[in-house]
Design an enzyme around this catalytic site. Structure first.
Site, PDB file in Angstrom:
ATOM      1  N   SER A  40       0.878  -1.395   0.524  1.00 17.10           N
ATOM      2  CA  SER A  40       0.188  -0.190  -0.219  1.00 17.10           C
ATOM      3  C   SER A  40       1.621   1.274   0.113  1.00 17.10           C
ATOM      4  CB  SER A  40      -0.683  -0.099   1.109  1.00 17.10           C
ATOM      5  OG  SER A  40      -0.363   0.505   2.491  1.00 17.10           O
ATOM      6  N   HIS A 153      -3.090  -6.512   2.945  1.00 17.03           N
ATOM      7  CA  HIS A 153      -2.225  -7.634   3.166  1.00 17.03           C
ATOM      8  C   HIS A 153      -2.981  -8.498   4.013  1.00 17.03           C
ATOM      9  CE1 HIS A 153       0.811  -3.641   4.823  1.00 17.03           C
ATOM     10  NE2 HIS A 153       0.403  -4.022   3.725  1.00 17.03           N
ATOM     11  N   GLN A 161      -6.097  -1.736   7.788  1.00 14.56           N
ATOM     12  CA  GLN A 161      -5.061  -2.507   7.284  1.00 14.56           C
ATOM     13  C   GLN A 161      -4.305  -3.003   8.595  1.00 14.56           C
ATOM     14  OE1 GLN A 161      -1.792  -1.372   4.252  1.00 14.56           O
ATOM     15  NE2 GLN A 161      -0.542  -0.831   5.230  1.00 14.56           N
ATOM     16  N   GLU A 162      -3.797  -2.272   9.654  1.00 14.84           N
ATOM     17  CA  GLU A 162      -3.268  -2.930  10.692  1.00 14.84           C
ATOM     18  C   GLU A 162      -4.153  -2.396  11.972  1.00 14.84           C
ATOM     19  OE1 GLU A 162       0.369  -1.586   9.996  1.00 14.84           O
ATOM     20  OE2 GLU A 162       0.709  -1.545   8.238  1.00 14.84           O
ATOM     21  N   ASP A 240      -3.549   1.099  11.796  1.00 11.08           N
ATOM     22  CA  ASP A 240      -3.418   1.953  10.989  1.00 11.08           C
ATOM     23  C   ASP A 240      -4.468   1.749   9.661  1.00 11.08           C
ATOM     24  OD1 ASP A 240      -2.536   3.087   8.704  1.00 11.08           O
ATOM     25  OD2 ASP A 240      -0.423   1.595   8.502  1.00 11.08           O
ATOM     26  N   GLU A 284      -2.278   5.727  12.049  1.00 16.09           N
ATOM     27  CA  GLU A 284      -1.727   6.109  11.438  1.00 16.09           C
ATOM     28  C   GLU A 284      -2.400   6.188  10.155  1.00 16.09           C
ATOM     29  OE1 GLU A 284       0.892   3.078  10.865  1.00 16.09           O
ATOM     30  OE2 GLU A 284       1.453   3.059   8.069  1.00 16.09           O
ATOM     31  N   LYS A 336      10.288   4.932   6.557  1.00  9.45           N
ATOM     32  CA  LYS A 336      10.317   3.755   6.005  1.00  9.45           C
ATOM     33  C   LYS A 336      11.666   4.207   5.028  1.00  9.45           C
ATOM     34  CE  LYS A 336       5.844   2.310   5.670  1.00  9.45           C
ATOM     35  NZ  LYS A 336       4.505   2.291   4.793  1.00  9.45           N
ATOM     36  N   HIS A 364       9.048  -1.366   9.069  1.00 11.42           N
ATOM     37  CA  HIS A 364       9.215  -2.463   8.297  1.00 11.42           C
ATOM     38  C   HIS A 364       7.892  -2.014   6.434  1.00 11.42           C
ATOM     39  CE1 HIS A 364       5.112  -5.071   9.526  1.00 11.42           C
ATOM     40  NE2 HIS A 364       5.258  -3.564   9.473  1.00 11.42           N
ATOM     41  N   ARG A 365       7.930  -2.710   5.697  1.00  9.94           N
ATOM     42  CA  ARG A 365       7.325  -2.945   4.478  1.00  9.94           C
ATOM     43  C   ARG A 365       6.501  -4.304   4.613  1.00  9.94           C
ATOM     44  NH1 ARG A 365       7.386   1.847   1.583  1.00  9.94           N
ATOM     45  NH2 ARG A 365       5.100   1.114   1.361  1.00  9.94           N
ATOM     46  N   SER A 366       5.217  -4.091   4.222  1.00 13.95           N
ATOM     47  CA  SER A 366       4.657  -5.365   4.067  1.00 13.95           C
ATOM     48  C   SER A 366       5.591  -6.585   3.236  1.00 13.95           C
ATOM     49  CB  SER A 366       3.679  -5.314   3.582  1.00 13.95           C
ATOM     50  OG  SER A 366       3.062  -4.751   2.102  1.00 13.95           O
TER      51      SER A 366
HETATM   52  P1  PGA Z   1       3.085  -1.386   2.905  1.00 13.56           P
HETATM   53  O1  PGA Z   1       2.236  -1.489   4.267  1.00 13.56           O
HETATM   54  O2  PGA Z   1       4.889  -1.611   3.465  1.00 13.56           O
HETATM   55  O3  PGA Z   1       2.299  -2.087   2.492  1.00 13.56           O
HETATM   56  O4  PGA Z   1       3.102  -0.257   1.596  1.00 13.56           O
HETATM   57  C1  PGA Z   1       2.701  -0.740   5.776  1.00 13.56           C
HETATM   58  C2  PGA Z   1       1.690   0.277   6.096  1.00 13.56           C
HETATM   59  O5  PGA Z   1       0.543   0.388   5.176  1.00 13.56           O
HETATM   60  O6  PGA Z   1       2.487   1.273   7.103  1.00 13.56           O
HETATM   61 ZN    ZN Z   2       1.626   2.706   7.169  1.00 13.78          ZN
END
Ligand code: PGA
Ligand code: ZN
Length: 427
Positions: A40, A153, A161-162, A240, A284, A336, A364-366
């Site tokens: 994302s 994810h 998402q999180e 998030d 987030e 990131k 981190h990243r996904s």
């Molecule tokens: P991504 O997601 O690593 O898939 O971009 C992480 C986030 O949105 O924080």
């Molecule tokens: Zn994010």
């Protein structure tokens, strides 16, 4: 002195190709780094160069980026002093010549940038976190563990998402990880009790098919209690929603659950309600990256109660962070490395955040790998909190394990960030 730089195509945690860089010094020492990859991604992130050759890895190959390292970057850097990090990074920025690293690829450039830092720390016989952060780098972070995955994810019906747990009421990092993992395992039992799926998503959190986003929080609260902890007091919640992914013609679509559309104001009211009802300390990307007005409303509404982190909105980019500072939106920035593409620029962004009383939340990243640079970076900059997955999958756990090593190495010099690391957590 750099004797050789060699890149190759390796795989990330989703089985997609990514760039590994190996630097050899004139004294024979070898250091490596591997670049992560997001799903994302923010629109304004530095460009991740993919081959787009449909005959290899569905177009996701990175042979061009590898060639750019071996044929263009390497000849320009060989012979340089590897401790001259800024010189190395700015030489690559110059070679690339584009504002978003689209010529050589941020994946090519970041691989060399991170391998250089690791190589330098080895040459100086220092742990990476101390090389980057100096003698004062002693603060271990609260691990924000992404125990329930939705959005892009996972293939469930959860839009957000999180959903993370932050075990902050611990004497040290090692204990906070134990609290987090015990809660993660308790969550599995809670989900099984409700006959829900306990398969995991990209970042190692469960990805059950829930009826609503609220239900995700409710299950997590139950898991915290089941593990023997008190929600809010011992373990709090971070969310998030990655709401840029929901943005559609000026509104937010709950694209995985009921397909409903919400205005920015309705989103802000939803978050206000959540912050009242649940022990949430961090939100987030509550609003989309194009919705600066929504961000303004959100910051005015709850910016004095919780940490509001800009991820897709700010892309670890100094210029975007300056815009947020000028407009007074959010109070924290996600860090990131591959969103901006060099270590030096990342550290400049971190510095600007610090000067303006914005927090840094390392991420981190996904799509991740066994590379543990972000663990060291978190301690180096004293970020106090990071997100790097849940309680399983080694590409996530490797960061936690590295932080435990750092804690042991620091011994009684180590401190643990605790609840105060979250912006306005006491308000
Ligand atoms: P991504 O997601 O690593 O898939 O971009 C992480 C986030 O949105 O924080
Ligand atoms: Zn994010």
């Amino acid at each position: 002195e750099i004797r050789n730089i060699q890149a190759q195509e390796v795989l990330d945690s989703r089985g997609n190709p990514t760039v590994e860089v190996e630097i050899t010094l004139s004294n024979g020492q070898i250091a490596r780094a591997i670049v992560p990859s997001g799903a994302s991604t923010g629109e304004k992130e530095a460009v991740e160069l993919r081959d787009n050759d449909p005959n290899r890895y569905e177009g996701k190959g990175v042979q061009m980026a590898v060639r750019n390292v071996n044929d263009i970057i390497a000849p320009a850097l060989i012979g340089m002093d590897v401790t001259r990090q800024r010189e190395i990074d700015y030489r690559m920025i110059e070679l690339d010549g584009t504002p978003n690293k689209s010529l050589l690829g941020a994946n090519a450039i970041l691989g060399v940038s991170l391998a250089s830092a690791r190589s330098a720390s080895q040459a100086l016989n220092m742990p990476l976190f101390q090389y980057l952060g100096g003698v004062n780098a002693c603060k271990l972070p609260v691990p924000c563990m992404n125990v329930l995955n939705g959005g892009r994810h996972a293939t469930n019906r959860v839009d957000f998402q999180e959903f993370m747990i932050a075990p902050h009421n611990a004497p040290n990092f090692q204990e906070s990880i134990r609290m987090g993992v015990e809660t993660f395992h308790a969550l599995k039992k809670v989900l099984l009790d409700h006959k829900l799926n306990t398969g995991i998503g990209d970042e190692g959190g469960y990805a059950p098919d829930l009826k609503s986003n609220e239900e995700a929080v409710e299950f997590i609260l139950r898991a915290i209690e089941k593990a023997g902890y008190i929600p809010g007091e011992d373990i709090s919640i971070c969310v998030d929603p990655a709401s840029s992914e929901m943005w559609e013609n000026g509104k937010y679509r709950f694209f995985k659950s009921d397909q409903s559309l919400k205005s920015s104001d309705q989103m802000v009211r939803l978050y206000e309600d959540w912050v009242k009802k649940y022990p949430i300390v961090l939100l987030e990307d509550g609003m989309g990256e194009e919705d600066w007005e929504g961000w303004d409303t959100l910051t005015k509404a709850i910016g004095n109660k919780v940490e509001l982190v800009g991820d897709d909105l700010l892309c670890t980019n100094k210029k975007l962070l300056q815009k947020a500072i000028d407009l007074n939106v959010c109070n924290s920035i996600l860090i990131k490395l591959n969103q901006i593409g060099t270590l030096s620029e990342t550290l400049e962004t971190v510095q600007l955040a610090g000067e303006n009383n914005y927090n840094c939340f390392v991420s981190h990243r996904s799509g991740e790998t066994e590379d543990t640079t972000i663990a060291d970076l978190t301690v180096a900059i004293g970020a106090g909190h990071l997100k790097t997955g849940s309680g399983c999958r080694s590409e996530r756990i490797s960061k936690f394990n590295q932080l435990m090593r750092i804690e042991r190495l620091l011994g009684n010099q180590a401190t643990f960030a605790g609840i105060n690391t979250f912006k306005n957590s006491n308000a």
